[in-house]
Design an enzyme around this catalytic site. Structure first.
Site, PDB file in Angstrom:
ATOM      1  N   TYR A 146       0.840  -1.197   0.000  1.00 41.55           N
ATOM      2  CA  TYR A 146       0.000   0.000   0.000  1.00 41.55           C
ATOM      3  C   TYR A 146       0.877   1.250   0.000  1.00 41.55           C
ATOM      4  O   TYR A 146       1.793   1.390   0.817  1.00 41.55           O
ATOM      5  CB  TYR A 146      -0.915   0.013   1.220  1.00 41.55           C
ATOM      6  CG  TYR A 146      -2.039   1.005   1.103  1.00 41.55           C
ATOM      7  CD1 TYR A 146      -3.199   0.676   0.437  1.00 41.55           C
ATOM      8  CD2 TYR A 146      -1.926   2.277   1.642  1.00 41.55           C
ATOM      9  CE1 TYR A 146      -4.237   1.586   0.311  1.00 41.55           C
ATOM     10  CE2 TYR A 146      -2.962   3.197   1.525  1.00 41.55           C
ATOM     11  CZ  TYR A 146      -4.112   2.845   0.860  1.00 41.55           C
ATOM     12  OH  TYR A 146      -5.130   3.750   0.737  1.00 41.55           O
ATOM     13  N   TYR A 149      -4.960   5.616  -8.076  1.00 43.95           N
ATOM     14  CA  TYR A 149      -5.354   5.560  -6.675  1.00 43.95           C
ATOM     15  C   TYR A 149      -6.775   5.037  -6.594  1.00 43.95           C
ATOM     16  O   TYR A 149      -7.732   5.797  -6.681  1.00 43.95           O
ATOM     17  CB  TYR A 149      -5.247   6.946  -6.033  1.00 43.95           C
ATOM     18  CG  TYR A 149      -5.597   6.954  -4.557  1.00 43.95           C
ATOM     19  CD1 TYR A 149      -4.674   6.530  -3.610  1.00 43.95           C
ATOM     20  CD2 TYR A 149      -6.837   7.369  -4.120  1.00 43.95           C
ATOM     21  CE1 TYR A 149      -4.988   6.516  -2.265  1.00 43.95           C
ATOM     22  CE2 TYR A 149      -7.162   7.372  -2.767  1.00 43.95           C
ATOM     23  CZ  TYR A 149      -6.231   6.947  -1.851  1.00 43.95           C
ATOM     24  OH  TYR A 149      -6.554   6.946  -0.512  1.00 43.95           O
TER      25      TYR A 149
END
Lengths: 110, 397
Positions: B301, B351
């Site tokens: 992440y 994103y």
């Protein structure tokens, strides 16, 4: 100030609805020392909120509160760019933001 | 680790289909329309029909509801829906929730999705309106906002500064992470930054946002969606694609000494360099019966470069003391010890709040990534470290 449990003496920050050590609800406030040290910091160059014109520096401050198992943390706000070292001394000031609104703030010790 | 009445079941469920929309700055479509496009792509990829879908799991930040998505896809009746979070901590946990629904007999084919107009619509990190007398919410904003601590970037800047102080992190190390992700995006035609290279000078010249983090330490903002279909492994073996077996999933809030609530209270915890990802990793490997050395490729992440950096030690690929040397050895690029974010990650692909990482983790065990790690069999994917986090290990079938 730091939230303190009357039953077991635990000091906790942020404040919670109950003591995280003994689950008690007899919580009160104890005075914190008016001095601390810089734990971390950032200079904000990109403005997000119009109330906080960039650049400004946010300080993350360690304060040794008697009875606490680790330093209690508070935030400080310094207009403009400063480049403190981690561990630099800071002191408590009170700032009036508006009528009836006063917040504690931490500034670098000269 | 506590004893459980039922054991985790490795490889009992699988990801059978993956789908995404295009990644853009202005989709011109509603969030529900984006979710439907990604879901349909994942359903078709699996070789299923929309009518086969009987469950949905989404992120708590998603604006497309399961009911609206089912309606858009013309599905008569949904037997199971759920959500988890917060935000970017959700995707691996969402897959875990889908697996739990399947293993408990509540659903058979579950679509897990994340859709957002992250650039043209609701931009994250811009702050939220809050009443002056706010207090007691899970974000504890009243203890942070009045001092100008108002965005995730500023929060992660505080973490980065501590890693500089404690472990010798430098901007060169963060630059390497940004450049690795950019090179993987340059190899991925679907990435928003596919056509734009990044040199060290480009990185160093990008403007400071919240020191020590520059613009190129920040993830992109994207309009788009990604979805996967989760089903039982026996069922997945009957479908079109090579199943990506769900070896393990884990969530963790970390210790109460991290601070409560979402993100900012971590700054008041005992240590800024000991986050929930460490405990999530322990739980994940234990359930998987695997160790960090078994991992062939990782989608870590990356809301910020520092987020990747701090997870390297937490997931056991190096010690905190050796993390700088590990990154600067070139470990993170294809051909290195731990290739990461092989589609470009959130720093350079898109994103989608970590959901794009799951899609790419599946591609790696299928052997279809644009930056394929040869022979990849164990594929790690993580969803946000502070303070709640989730992670998953997929294995090839």
């Amino acid at each position: 100030m730091a939230q303190t449990c009357q039953s077991c003496g635990n000091v906790q920050q942020p404040p919670r609805p109950r003591c995280i050590a003994c689950h008690g609800t007899d919580l009160t406030w104890r005075d914190a020392p008016a001095t601390g040290t810089v734990h971390s910091w950032t200079v904000v160059e990109h403005q997000i909120n119009p109330h906080f014109p960039a650049p400004y520096t946010v300080l993350l401050v360690d304060v040794a509160v008697p009875g606490a198992t680790h330093p209690v943390r508070y935030l400080g706000h310094v207009p403009g760019r400063t480049e403190p070292a981690v561990g630099d001394a800071v002191r408590l000031v009170f700032e009036d933001l508006a009528e009836g609104v006063t917040i504690p703030n931490w500034v670098l010790d000269d | 680790m506590s004893e459980h009445d039922y054991a985790w079941k490795p490889d009992a469920c699988a990801i059978a289909g993956i789908g995404t929309t295009a990644y853009t700055k202005s989709s011109g479509a509603s969030v529900t329309a984006l979710a439907a496009e990604a879901a349909l792509a994942a359903i078709e990829d699996a070789g299923l029909e929309p009518a086969d879908i009987d469950g949905f799991v989404r992120s708590d930040y998603d604006e497309a509801s399961p009911a609206a998505l089912a309606d858009t896809l013309g599905i008569d009746d949904i037997a199971y829906w759920g959500q988890t979070g917060a935000g970017g901590a959700a995707p691996c946990a969402m897959v875990g929730q889908a697996a739990a629904a399947i293993l408990s007999g509540q659903a058979r084919h579950v679509v897990v999705y994340r859709a957002l107009n992250g650039r043209s619509g609701r931009r994250l990190g811009q702050g939220v309106p809050a009443a002056a007398a706010v207090g007691g919410g899970s974000g504890y904003l009243e203890l942070f906002s009045p001092w100008g601590m108002t965005s995730p970037g500023q929060f992660f800047a505080m973490l980065a500064r501590r890693h500089m102080e404690e472990f010798g992190l430098t901007d060169r190390t963060l630059a390497e992470i940004a450049m690795v992700c950019r090179r993987r995006a340059n190899a991925n035609p679907a990435a928003m930054m596919h056509g734009r290279t990044m040199s060290l000078d480009d990185y160093l010249e990008s403007r400071m946002i919240a020191s020590p983090l520059r613009m190129f330490d920040f993830c992109l903002e994207t309009d788009g969606a990604a979805a996967v279909v989760v089903t039982s492994s026996p069922r997945a073996r009957d479908l079109k694609q090579r199943p990506a077996l769900i070896r393990s999933v884990a969530q963790s809030t970390g210790s109460s000494r991290l601070g409560p609530g979402q993100m900012y209270p971590v700054l008041m915890g005992q240590s800024l360099t000991d986050l929930a990802s460490r405990r999530a990793a322990d739980r994940l490997y234990e359930r998987a019966g695997l160790s960090p050395a078994d991992v062939d490729v990782a989608q870590l992440y990356d809301c910020f470069t520092i987020t990747v950096f701090l997870q390297l030690a937490d997931y056991g690929f190096c010690s905190q003391e050796d993390a700088v040397a590990f990154v600067e050895s070139g470990a993170l690029d294809v051909g290195g010890a731990l290739p990461i974010n092989t589609a470009g990650g959130q720093l350079s692909e898109s994103y989608i709040h970590g959901m794009n990482h799951i899609v790419e983790a599946v591609r790696q065990v299928r052997g279809t990534s644009t930056s394929q790690v040869p022979g990849a069999e164990v594929s790690l994917v993580t969803s946000a470290p502070p303070p709640g986090t989730s992670a998953m290990i997929l294995v090839a079938s």
